[in-house]
Design a protein around this motif. Structure first.
Motif, PDB file in Angstrom:
ATOM      1  N   ASP A   1       0.815  -1.215   0.000  1.00  0.00           N
ATOM      2  CA  ASP A   1       0.000   0.000   0.000  1.00  0.00           C
ATOM      3  C   ASP A   1       0.848   1.265   0.000  1.00  0.00           C
ATOM      4  O   ASP A   1       0.328   2.363   0.085  1.00  0.00           O
ATOM      5  CB  ASP A   1      -0.955  -0.010   1.196  1.00  0.00           C
ATOM      6  N   GLY A   2       2.168   1.102  -0.059  1.00  0.00           N
ATOM      7  CA  GLY A   2       3.058   2.250  -0.111  1.00  0.00           C
ATOM      8  C   GLY A   2       3.363   2.874   1.241  1.00  0.00           C
ATOM      9  O   GLY A   2       4.163   3.802   1.328  1.00  0.00           O
ATOM     10  N   SER A   3       2.759   2.354   2.305  1.00  0.00           N
ATOM     11  CA  SER A   3       3.013   2.939   3.629  1.00  0.00           C
ATOM     12  C   SER A   3       4.275   2.339   4.242  1.00  0.00           C
ATOM     13  O   SER A   3       4.759   1.301   3.811  1.00  0.00           O
ATOM     14  CB  SER A   3       1.807   2.700   4.549  1.00  0.00           C
ATOM     15  N   LYS A   4       4.775   2.995   5.267  1.00  0.00           N
ATOM     16  CA  LYS A   4       5.969   2.499   5.965  1.00  0.00           C
ATOM     17  C   LYS A   4       5.638   1.356   6.914  1.00  0.00           C
ATOM     18  O   LYS A   4       6.526   0.623   7.334  1.00  0.00           O
ATOM     19  CB  LYS A   4       6.633   3.632   6.763  1.00  0.00           C
ATOM     20  N   ASP A   5       4.377   1.233   7.280  1.00  0.00           N
ATOM     21  CA  ASP A   5       3.970   0.214   8.247  1.00  0.00           C
ATOM     22  C   ASP A   5       2.716  -0.528   7.762  1.00  0.00           C
ATOM     23  O   ASP A   5       1.651  -0.436   8.377  1.00  0.00           O
ATOM     24  CB  ASP A   5       3.720   0.876   9.612  1.00  0.00           C
ATOM     25  N   PRO A   6       2.854  -1.272   6.662  1.00  0.00           N
ATOM     26  CA  PRO A   6       1.676  -1.958   6.119  1.00  0.00           C
ATOM     27  C   PRO A   6       1.250  -3.155   6.956  1.00  0.00           C
ATOM     28  O   PRO A   6       2.041  -3.731   7.707  1.00  0.00           O
ATOM     29  CB  PRO A   6       2.149  -2.410   4.737  1.00  0.00           C
ATOM     30  N   LYS A   7      -0.017  -3.525   6.788  1.00  0.00           N
ATOM     31  CA  LYS A   7      -0.562  -4.728   7.423  1.00  0.00           C
ATOM     32  C   LYS A   7      -0.152  -5.933   6.586  1.00  0.00           C
ATOM     33  O   LYS A   7       0.419  -5.795   5.497  1.00  0.00           O
ATOM     34  CB  LYS A   7      -2.083  -4.640   7.465  1.00  0.00           C
ATOM     35  N   LEU A   8      -0.478  -7.118   7.075  1.00  0.00           N
ATOM     36  CA  LEU A   8      -0.252  -8.324   6.284  1.00  0.00           C
ATOM     37  C   LEU A   8      -1.326  -8.435   5.211  1.00  0.00           C
ATOM     38  O   LEU A   8      -2.483  -8.072   5.431  1.00  0.00           O
ATOM     39  CB  LEU A   8      -0.301  -9.580   7.174  1.00  0.00           C
TER      40      LEU A   8
END
Length: 173
Positions: free
Chosen positions: A46-53
């Motif tokens: 998703d392009g975030s630094k802390d994505p979910k699984l």
């Protein structure tokens, strides 16, 4: 003559008693520690630094819990990211074990891990570039390189007798 035979008998008996005590002491001090190390499961892109699984990552986390169901797990360590926490989430919930955070680049963590967790079986979840590095520190050899961005299914099991490495096994799951 009887006196010297008696002295010899007691010296021999004392010698056997000492041998048994030394052997028993060594056996009592043989403490087995298992450290299971792995990269987090597949993450969402998703392009975030802390994505979910991702869904695939959640399935891998469940598979990990099933694979390790016969292991007696004492402690879980994870970096503070959602993906590493969720990778150990199924194990944490099914065994009611709290996940302890660690700093992936903390050199003291690796040095203290075996000593502080002697006699336990622990799992450490990290990242593609930190878990192979942690394995290398623990085995005292520069053997494993960073994992590629697509590699999620490698798992190392390190076994220590007291603080000495006796086995390092790499599995794919």
């Amino acid at each position: 003559m009887k006196k010297s035979i008696l002295v010899l008998f007691f010296c021999t008996l004392f010698s056997f008693a000492q041998e048994t005590t030394v052997t028993d002491s060594v056996a009592e001090k043989n403490v087995i520690t298992k450290i299971i190390l792995l990269r987090h499961a597949e993450k969402e892109k998703d392009g975030s630094k802390d994505p979910k699984l991702s869904k695939q990552g959640m399935l891998r986390a469940e598979k990990l819990n099933f694979m390790l169901s016969d292991f007696s797990i004492d402690k879980l360590f994870s970096t503070a990211y959602i993906r590493t926490q969720k990778t150990l989430g199924a194990i944490s919930q099914s065994r009611n074990i709290t996940i302890s955070n660690y700093e992936a680049r903390d050199k003291n963590f690796a040095e203290q891990l075996v000593r502080n967790e002697m006699g336990k079986t622990i799992i450490v979840a990290g990242h593609s570039n930190t878990i192979p590095a942690l394995v290398n520190v623990l085995i005292k050899e520069d053997k494993y390189k960073d994992l590629s961005e697509e590699e999620y299914g490698k798992l190392w099991i390190l076994t220590f007798s007291n603080e000495e490495l006796i086995d390092c096994s790499l599995f794919n799951f």
